[in-house]
Design a protein around this motif. Structure first.
Motif, PDB file in Angstrom:
ATOM      1  N   LYS A  43      45.425  64.501  45.412  1.00 57.47           N
ATOM      2  CA  LYS A  43      44.216  64.589  44.589  1.00 57.47           C
ATOM      3  C   LYS A  43      44.364  63.718  43.346  1.00 57.47           C
ATOM      4  O   LYS A  43      43.434  62.991  42.954  1.00 57.47           O
ATOM      5  N   LEU A  44      45.525  63.755  42.718  1.00 62.47           N
ATOM      6  CA  LEU A  44      45.770  62.943  41.534  1.00 62.47           C
ATOM      7  C   LEU A  44      45.762  61.457  41.881  1.00 62.47           C
ATOM      8  O   LEU A  44      45.184  60.641  41.155  1.00 62.47           O
ATOM      9  N   LEU A  45      46.382  61.105  43.001  1.00 60.10           N
ATOM     10  CA  LEU A  45      46.406  59.700  43.425  1.00 60.10           C
ATOM     11  C   LEU A  45      44.992  59.160  43.593  1.00 60.10           C
ATOM     12  O   LEU A  45      44.667  58.064  43.097  1.00 60.10           O
ATOM     13  N   ASN A  68      40.369  53.237  38.646  1.00 59.92           N
ATOM     14  CA  ASN A  68      40.814  51.874  38.335  1.00 59.92           C
ATOM     15  C   ASN A  68      40.523  50.873  39.451  1.00 59.92           C
ATOM     16  O   ASN A  68      41.130  49.797  39.495  1.00 59.92           O
ATOM     17  N   ALA A  69      39.560  51.208  40.306  1.00 57.39           N
ATOM     18  CA  ALA A  69      39.219  50.322  41.429  1.00 57.39           C
ATOM     19  C   ALA A  69      38.673  48.978  40.958  1.00 57.39           C
ATOM     20  O   ALA A  69      38.821  47.963  41.647  1.00 57.39           O
ATOM     21  N   GLU A  70      38.034  48.942  39.792  1.00 58.32           N
ATOM     22  CA  GLU A  70      37.426  47.703  39.306  1.00 58.32           C
ATOM     23  C   GLU A  70      38.328  46.911  38.360  1.00 58.32           C
ATOM     24  O   GLU A  70      37.885  45.971  37.723  1.00 58.32           O
ATOM     25  N   THR A  71      39.579  47.297  38.260  1.00 57.32           N
ATOM     26  CA  THR A  71      40.525  46.479  37.498  1.00 57.32           C
ATOM     27  C   THR A  71      40.967  45.304  38.365  1.00 57.32           C
ATOM     28  O   THR A  71      40.754  45.280  39.585  1.00 57.32           O
ATOM     29  N   ASP A  72      41.591  44.330  37.758  1.00 58.75           N
ATOM     30  CA  ASP A  72      42.090  43.181  38.508  1.00 58.75           C
ATOM     31  C   ASP A  72      43.107  43.635  39.554  1.00 58.75           C
ATOM     32  O   ASP A  72      43.040  43.239  40.724  1.00 58.75           O
ATOM     33  N   PHE A  73      44.032  44.501  39.141  1.00 59.29           N
ATOM     34  CA  PHE A  73      45.037  44.999  40.083  1.00 59.29           C
ATOM     35  C   PHE A  73      44.366  45.807  41.193  1.00 59.29           C
ATOM     36  O   PHE A  73      44.727  45.691  42.373  1.00 59.29           O
ATOM     37  N   GLY A  74      43.392  46.625  40.824  1.00 59.87           N
ATOM     38  CA  GLY A  74      42.705  47.460  41.805  1.00 59.87           C
ATOM     39  C   GLY A  74      41.951  46.650  42.838  1.00 59.87           C
ATOM     40  O   GLY A  74      41.966  46.972  44.036  1.00 59.87           O
ATOM     41  N   ARG A  75      41.266  45.588  42.407  1.00 61.87           N
ATOM     42  CA  ARG A  75      40.552  44.735  43.360  1.00 61.87           C
ATOM     43  C   ARG A  75      41.516  43.985  44.275  1.00 61.87           C
ATOM     44  O   ARG A  75      41.295  43.889  45.484  1.00 61.87           O
ATOM     45  N   ARG A  76      42.586  43.475  43.690  1.00 57.50           N
ATOM     46  CA  ARG A  76      43.551  42.704  44.492  1.00 57.50           C
ATOM     47  C   ARG A  76      44.284  43.572  45.506  1.00 57.50           C
ATOM     48  O   ARG A  76      44.769  43.065  46.516  1.00 57.50           O
ATOM     49  N   HIS A  77      44.371  44.864  45.231  1.00 56.77           N
ATOM     50  CA  HIS A  77      45.095  45.759  46.128  1.00 56.77           C
ATOM     51  C   HIS A  77      44.175  46.767  46.811  1.00 56.77           C
ATOM     52  O   HIS A  77      44.620  47.818  47.280  1.00 56.77           O
ATOM     53  N   ASN A  78      42.886  46.415  46.868  1.00 54.36           N
ATOM     54  CA  ASN A  78      41.936  47.138  47.711  1.00 54.36           C
ATOM     55  C   ASN A  78      41.860  48.630  47.396  1.00 54.36           C
ATOM     56  O   ASN A  78      41.804  49.471  48.304  1.00 54.36           O
ATOM     57  N   PHE A  79      41.840  48.982  46.105  1.00 51.81           N
ATOM     58  CA  PHE A  79      41.783  50.391  45.717  1.00 51.81           C
ATOM     59  C   PHE A  79      40.569  51.094  46.325  1.00 51.81           C
ATOM     60  O   PHE A  79      40.630  52.290  46.644  1.00 51.81           O
ATOM     61  N   ALA A  80      39.458  50.376  46.482  1.00 52.68           N
ATOM     62  CA  ALA A  80      38.226  51.002  46.979  1.00 52.68           C
ATOM     63  C   ALA A  80      38.385  51.546  48.396  1.00 52.68           C
ATOM     64  O   ALA A  80      37.640  52.451  48.807  1.00 52.68           O
ATOM     65  N   ALA A  81      39.339  51.004  49.147  1.00 51.90           N
ATOM     66  CA  ALA A  81      39.537  51.435  50.537  1.00 51.90           C
ATOM     67  C   ALA A  81      40.623  52.504  50.674  1.00 51.90           C
ATOM     68  O   ALA A  81      40.885  52.984  51.784  1.00 51.90           O
ATOM     69  N   ILE A  82      41.273  52.874  49.581  1.00 53.14           N
ATOM     70  CA  ILE A  82      42.361  53.854  49.642  1.00 53.14           C
ATOM     71  C   ILE A  82      41.780  55.263  49.670  1.00 53.14           C
ATOM     72  O   ILE A  82      40.985  55.649  48.806  1.00 53.14           O
ATOM     73  N   HIS A  83      42.172  56.026  50.679  1.00 51.47           N
ATOM     74  CA  HIS A  83      41.640  57.383  50.820  1.00 51.47           C
ATOM     75  C   HIS A  83      42.738  58.429  51.020  1.00 51.47           C
ATOM     76  O   HIS A  83      42.451  59.619  51.132  1.00 51.47           O
ATOM     77  N   ASP A  84      43.986  58.001  51.055  1.00 52.68           N
ATOM     78  CA  ASP A  84      45.098  58.945  51.152  1.00 52.68           C
ATOM     79  C   ASP A  84      46.388  58.206  50.790  1.00 52.68           C
ATOM     80  O   ASP A  84      46.375  56.999  50.504  1.00 52.68           O
TER      81      ASP A  84
END
Length: 562
Positions: free
Chosen positions: A40-42, A49-65
């Motif tokens: 839950k915390l993850l 932070n999905a819209e940060t540079d690191f988040g975009r480069r590492h596909n945070f938007a697709a992370i679900h677990d």
């Protein structure tokens, strides 16, 4: 004064009950299902932070677990994150949407100093850790019954070009203490800003002697407390004279700006009792210096155990040692949940933890697991994701899992991951040499200022260098420790039996060696509170540095060679 102290203590009691209800309760509840809490915390962190540079480069938007997190985000180090960190602390959203409000500056003990970004959430987490430690100490000891001797580096050592402050994590933790607890401090707050280390410790010693009601000492490193005790022993006449005359003329110049506050608060009758003790016994015993000391809160693991062992001889036997918890500039990894048994629990509501078994990581097998999968007694490398922008960060620390609370294990710090030497396959660890040396010290009742083990690859053997009071027999020490190393490390025993490793050599170090090494490191920029003595290293790195301090004529090994 007594009534005021009683009222303050009562208010502290009420505050601790509030911490128990508001902060400790939710954390303890989380231990029932650590896997659920961590995932839950993850997801909260990556969504924020999905819209940060690191988040975009590492596909945070697709992370679900956790599985998809590991697939999209490789393990990070300071070097891989440094470009993002530099942009984040300059004001960009490179790692977190939440802005950086502070930078923790590492001490540079094992390398160059680094700036670690801290967000408002990170500061809140520091306050949480401090409150939880205070609660545990309050519940189990008399730490807060009198005055507190707290030692730390300055919370603000400077500012970056954009105005963001940087400093030490320990200083920031002290600054975050509730006002009632801060009022208990026997040391003027300005003392932390003194740059001259000798002067700063002179203030600590003066504060300790000026009153008899010190009940708790708090510092990250036990060597700091030991140094105060050594200053009191070495300069007791000078310090007592300064207090009696209320004069700083013979003290360090930097002391003048803060010592007036100590002079104003000298306890009536205290100096007379110290003077009488000094005239009777020619020394100030621990019971005279610390008559009401109930507990010290400090690090106890890794190489800090050496200073702690010697420190015990400088404090009353009844003093309780409370483990600070696993902490680094990058994050506060655990908090002391139970000061009686020193159970330190991970902050699973604040950080996401991943682990790899020590033997797996050392053999390049990256089998990651969550905290709920750890096995009691096993050793693990830890990787952390924080709310301040560290993602799967390899901090290069080795921890041991132990029995904890609910379904969550406790964690204890063993050593830095690099604390391993290898000449011919023995892979000797810092933890193993500490175990061997500790057995020697406790068996013989030695008073030891410090020791080092150095791997001599050319001679295919180890050197054991020790600074100890009294007559030392390097031959006997080497024979004993060599045998202990064979007990704790089967590969070492195998290599010794086959003469691939020759017998351990014992050497004495001249008095003052460890203090000199510490002072050299502090002078080079390492904070005194974060200094950790080197326990295990290579002879090629240390021979020149130690040459002036080694007593060469008595270097011996169990087989009589020199």
């Amino acid at each position: 004064m007594i009534a005021s102290g009683a009222i303050t203590n009562r208010l502290i009691d009420l505050g601790m009950y509030w911490i128990l209800s508001v902060y400790r309760g939710p954390v303890e509840k989380a231990f029932a299902d650590p896997a659920k809490v961590q995932e839950k915390l993850l997801l909260k962190i990556v969504a924020a932070n999905a819209e940060t540079d690191f988040g975009r480069r590492h596909n945070f938007a697709a992370i679900h677990d956790m599985k998809s997190f590991r697939e999209n985000v490789p393990v990070q180090t300071f070097d891989t994150l440094q470009p993002y960190i530099e942009r984040q602390i300059s004001g960009e959203s490179a790692l977190t949407i939440e802005p950086t409000v502070y930078c923790a500056k590492t001490s540079g003990t094992t390398g160059r100093s680094k700036f670690i970004p801290v967000t408002q959430n990170g500061l809140r987490q520091m306050r949480l850790t401090q409150r939880l430690l205070s609660l545990s100490t309050w519940q189990s000891t008399g730490f807060f019954s009198g005055a507190i001797l707290g030692m730390a580096s300055p919370p603000i050592e400077g500012r970056l070009e954009n105005g963001v402050a940087y400093g030490s994590s320990s200083g920031s933790a002290y600054k975050s203490l509730p006002r009632l607890l801060a009022a208990k401090f026997a040391i003027p707050a300005q003392t932390f800003e003194i740059s001259d280390v000798a002067a700063k410790y002179q203030v600590y010693a003066l504060a300790a002697l000026s009153r008899s009601d010190i009940s708790g000492i708090g510092t990250a490193n036990p060597s700091s407390i030991l140094k105060v005790c050594e200053i009191i022993e070495a300069d007791q006449e000078l310090l007592l004279d300064a207090l009696e005359t209320r004069s700083a003329k013979n003290l360090h110049p930097s002391v003048v700006s803060v010592v007036g506050e100590i002079f104003q608060k000298i306890e009536p009758g205290r100096l007379l009792s110290l003077r009488q003790a000094l005239e009777t016994d020619s020394r100030l015993s621990p019971e005279i210096v610390w008559p009401r000391l109930a507990a010290i809160a400090t690090w106890t693991g890794g190489s800090c155990g050496v200073a702690l062992s010697k420190l015990r001889h400088n404090l009353p036997a009844s003093v309780k040692v409370v483990e600070y918890g696993y902490a680094a500039s990058e994050f506060m990894g655990t908090f002391n949940f139970d000061a009686l048994s020193n159970i330190c629990m991970p902050l699973i509501t604040e950080h996401v933890y991943e682990f790899v078994l020590r033997e797996d990581w050392d053999e390049n097998r990256q089998h990651f697991m969550g905290i709920h999968e750890l096995v009691h007694g096993k050793e693990y490398y830890v990787f952390v994701t924080t709310q301040s922008g560290l993602y799967r960060y390899n901090i290069n620390d080795l921890l041991r899992a132990k029995t904890g609370i609910g379904a969550c294990p406790s964690l204890s710090f063993l050593q830095k991951g690099r604390g391993v030497t290898n000449i011919t396959g023995e892979k000797l660890s810092e933890h193993q040499v500490i175990t061997a040396a500790s057995t020697l010290i406790s068996s013989l009742g030695l008073s030891v200022s410090g020791y080092m083990f150095l791997a001599d690859e050319t001679a295919a053997r180890y050197e054991f260098l020790i600074e100890t009071n009294g007559g030392a027999d390097p031959y006997a020490f080497a024979a004993f420790v060599d045998q202990q190393l064979q007990v704790v490390n089967s590969e070492y025993a195998d290599k010794r039996a086959s003469d691939r490793l020759y017998p351990l050599i014992g050497r004495r170090l001249k008095p003052g060696t460890m203090s000199a090494l510490r002072d050299q490191s502090v002078a080079a920029g390492v904070r005194e509170a974060q200094y950790k003595p080197v326990i295990l290293g290579y002879q090629r790195d240390w021979s020149a540095k130690l040459a002036p301090w080694v007593v060469l004529e008595d270097a011996t090994s169990p087989d009589g060679s020199r």
